[in-house]
Design a protein around this motif. Structure first.
Motif, short mmCIF file in Angstrom:
data_model
loop_
_atom_site.label_atom_id
_atom_site.label_comp_id
_atom_site.label_asym_id
_atom_site.label_seq_id
_atom_site.Cartn_x
_atom_site.Cartn_y
_atom_site.Cartn_z
N ARG A 314 -5.96 44.90 -37.41
CA ARG A 314 -4.90 45.71 -38.03
C ARG A 314 -5.38 46.31 -39.35
O ARG A 314 -5.11 47.48 -39.64
N VAL A 315 -6.07 45.50 -40.15
CA VAL A 315 -6.58 46.01 -41.42
C VAL A 315 -7.63 47.09 -41.18
O VAL A 315 -7.60 48.16 -41.80
N MET A 316 -8.56 46.83 -40.26
CA MET A 316 -9.63 47.80 -40.00
C MET A 316 -9.08 49.11 -39.46
O MET A 316 -9.44 50.20 -39.93
N ARG A 371 2.62 43.25 -40.20
CA ARG A 371 2.98 44.58 -40.68
C ARG A 371 2.39 44.83 -42.06
O ARG A 371 1.97 45.95 -42.38
N GLY A 372 2.33 43.79 -42.88
CA GLY A 372 1.73 43.93 -44.20
C GLY A 372 0.26 44.30 -44.12
O GLY A 372 -0.24 45.09 -44.94
N GLY A 377 -4.08 47.95 -45.23
CA GLY A 377 -5.27 48.69 -44.84
C GLY A 377 -5.10 50.19 -45.00
O GLY A 377 -6.01 50.89 -45.47
N PHE A 378 -3.92 50.70 -44.63
CA PHE A 378 -3.67 52.14 -44.74
C PHE A 378 -3.74 52.58 -46.20
O PHE A 378 -4.34 53.62 -46.51
N LEU A 379 -3.15 51.82 -47.10
CA LEU A 379 -3.15 52.20 -48.51
C LEU A 379 -4.55 52.10 -49.13
O LEU A 379 -4.87 52.89 -50.03
N ILE A 380 -5.36 51.18 -48.66
CA ILE A 380 -6.75 51.14 -49.14
C ILE A 380 -7.47 52.42 -48.74
O ILE A 380 -8.18 53.03 -49.54
N GLY A 381 -7.29 52.85 -47.48
CA GLY A 381 -7.90 54.09 -47.03
C GLY A 381 -7.42 55.28 -47.83
O GLY A 381 -8.20 56.16 -48.21
N PHE A 382 -6.11 55.32 -48.12
CA PHE A 382 -5.54 56.43 -48.88
C PHE A 382 -6.06 56.43 -50.32
O PHE A 382 -6.61 57.44 -50.79
N PHE A 383 -5.91 55.32 -51.03
CA PHE A 383 -6.33 55.28 -52.43
C PHE A 383 -7.85 55.42 -52.56
O PHE A 383 -8.35 56.04 -53.52
N GLY A 384 -8.59 54.86 -51.61
CA GLY A 384 -10.04 54.97 -51.67
C GLY A 384 -10.51 56.41 -51.59
O GLY A 384 -11.40 56.84 -52.33
N MET A 385 -9.91 57.18 -50.69
CA MET A 385 -10.28 58.59 -50.56
C MET A 385 -9.84 59.39 -51.79
O MET A 385 -10.56 60.29 -52.24
N HIS A 414 5.91 40.43 -49.46
CA HIS A 414 7.28 40.10 -49.88
C HIS A 414 8.29 41.05 -49.25
O HIS A 414 9.31 40.61 -48.68
N TYR A 415 8.02 42.35 -49.33
CA TYR A 415 8.98 43.31 -48.80
C TYR A 415 9.01 43.31 -47.27
O TYR A 415 10.04 43.59 -46.67
N VAL A 416 7.88 43.01 -46.65
CA VAL A 416 7.87 42.87 -45.19
C VAL A 416 8.75 41.69 -44.77
O VAL A 416 9.58 41.81 -43.85
N LEU A 417 8.61 40.57 -45.46
CA LEU A 417 9.43 39.40 -45.14
C LEU A 417 10.91 39.65 -45.45
O LEU A 417 11.79 39.26 -44.66
#
Length: 433
Positions: A314-316, A371-372, A377-385, A414-417
């Motif tokens: 999921r992270v990848m 879900r977290g 992972g998505f936010l790492i891809g976004f912020f990294g780019m 926390h927000y997912v839970l």
């Protein structure tokens, strides 16, 4: 049985906490636990203990380590203008890479494990296994010419401040390997940025980078063997190619766009820059951090971690999607030459794939809910780019993006839970009606 009996006979007294912690670390490394959970019962079961889990990551990194070792030597000889074919003088490049890499690996592990053993003895518990992976990752995300005393400081800072201060393995908030790298980046930026650090022995060159070091160790140890076998040998005093800069594809793309990366030859202010084909960037024949250059080696490691279920798919996957979508947005925007680099070419430059496979998937510092993990992972891809393309001072982004999301991973969970709890309460109220 004779071997385990021998180990049990030499077990030191538990009163000597440091000695017993050291013994226990090696004993549990050689033998798996004798106690296992039953097949039935209300409990969580796993096929591996933590040490075996960490050892799987070390196995996944071995191909990156091997190719990275060879590429240290390859980039060195390319800078000299000799043996420029990728597999040409294979023995010289591998030996040079080993001699350059071994001190880095030894210093990282001696400093890190020494601190681990000290804290284990002080706290009266067994040596924790976390540094087994960090001790391999740290050398792979460093330039080949990193001064060893700087590396020792970075490792000590990362382990003490980033890990032991929080309670040890499993308690750290930030990725320990990336913390060592970020220490170098902010404390000694010239040692981990620019063009020079990616070509080994550049800093040792005489007369202002006109001549390489004397290869004293090569002449006394290896040249007689190579000469007897009829192979090429190390040559003293070989000058660097005039104007060679050692620029990485990422630096070229940031300065001149994709056309400059893929050109046959080119010239910019400060001298002639190297250009790279797609095959070179894919196989790993480019300057860069030791473990990040070879894409097949990284992909092999990622697949191994996915098959063994050590890393989260999921992270990848979300990492890749976040990177690709952000890259497409920049391509559509097209405000700078770096934004014009095709989004899919970013996967072949810098440490993107290495960060995806081995850094973002750290099970301790990543998000824990399913879900977290996708959001993380998505936010790492976004912020990294965003950092890579829009920050003029740092044409890379994954180190900072992952550390940023390490901090926010608990908030994401926390927000997912909270969302899951709200949905269940809503369903329960509807059912009660």
């Amino acid at each position: 049985m004779a071997l385990i009996d021998f180990w049990k006979r030499i077990e030191p007294s538990k009163e000597n906490q440091f000695l017993h912690a050291t013994y226990d670390a090696f004993f549990t490394f050689m033998f798996k636990p004798n106690l296992t959970t039953k097949g039935k019962g209300v409990h969580i079961r796993d096929a591996m203990d933590l040490k075996r889990t960490m050892f799987h990551v070390v196995i996944a990194l071995q191909l990156c380590l091997l190719v990275g070792t060879f590429n240290i030597g390859h980039q060195h000889f390319v800078a000299l203008g000799i043996h420029t074919g990728f597999i040409e003088a294979f023995h010289l490049k591998l030996v040079f890479g080993l001699v350059q890499l071994l001190p880095i690996v030894i210093v990282a592990n001696v400093v890190g494990l020494g601190i681990e053993f000290y804290f284990a003895a002080r706290r009266g518990h067994a040596v924790e296994e976390g540094f087994l992976v960090s001790g391999m990752l740290i050398p792979l995300i460093m330039p080949p010419d990193i001064p060893l005393w700087m590396l020792a400081l970075a490792v000590a800072f990362a382990v003490v401040i980033g890990k032991e201060a929080f309670g040890g393995t499993g308690m750290n908030v930030l990725n320990v390997a990336l913390l060592a790298r970020v220490f170098i980046f902010f404390a000694y930026p010239t040692e981990i940025s620019g063009d020079g650090p990616w070509v080994a022995a550049w800093a040792l060159a005489e007369d202002g980078a006109t001549k390489v070091a004397d290869y004293y160790w090569a002449h006394t140890m290896f040249n007689p063997l190579f000469d007897a076998a009829g192979w090429s040998t190390f040559v003293q005093g070989t000058p660097f190619v005039a104007g060679y800069s050692g620029a990485t594809p990422l630096a070229l793309g940031a300065a001149q766009g994709w056309a400059q990366v893929d050109a046959a030859t080119g010239e910019v202010t400060g001298g002639i820059l190297s250009q790279y084909s797609a095959l070179q960037m894919w196989m790993g024949g480019i300057p860069g951090c030791i473990g990040e250059t070879s894409k097949p080696a990284i992909i092999f490691g990622a697949i191994f971690l996915l098959i063994t279920r050590v890393a989260s798919w999921r992270v990848m996957l979300s990492f890749v999607i976040g990177t690709a979508l952000t890259g497409m947005i920049f391509n559509a925007w097209d405000a700078t030459v770096f934004m014009n680099v095709p989004w899919y070419q970013h996967f072949g430059m810098g440490g993107l794939l290495f960060a995806m496979a081995f850094m973002a998937t750290d099970p301790v510092t990543a998000a824990q809910t399913n879900r977290g993990k996708i959001i993380y992972g998505f936010l790492i891809g976004f912020f990294g780019m965003v950092i890579r393309v829009m920050n003029p001072a740092y044409a890379e982004g994954w180190m900072l993006a992952i550390l940023l999301m390490n901090v926010f991973a608990p908030l994401v969970d926390h927000y997912v839970l909270e969302g899951n709890i709200s949905k269940r309460l809503k369903r329960a109220k509807e059912y009660a009606k």
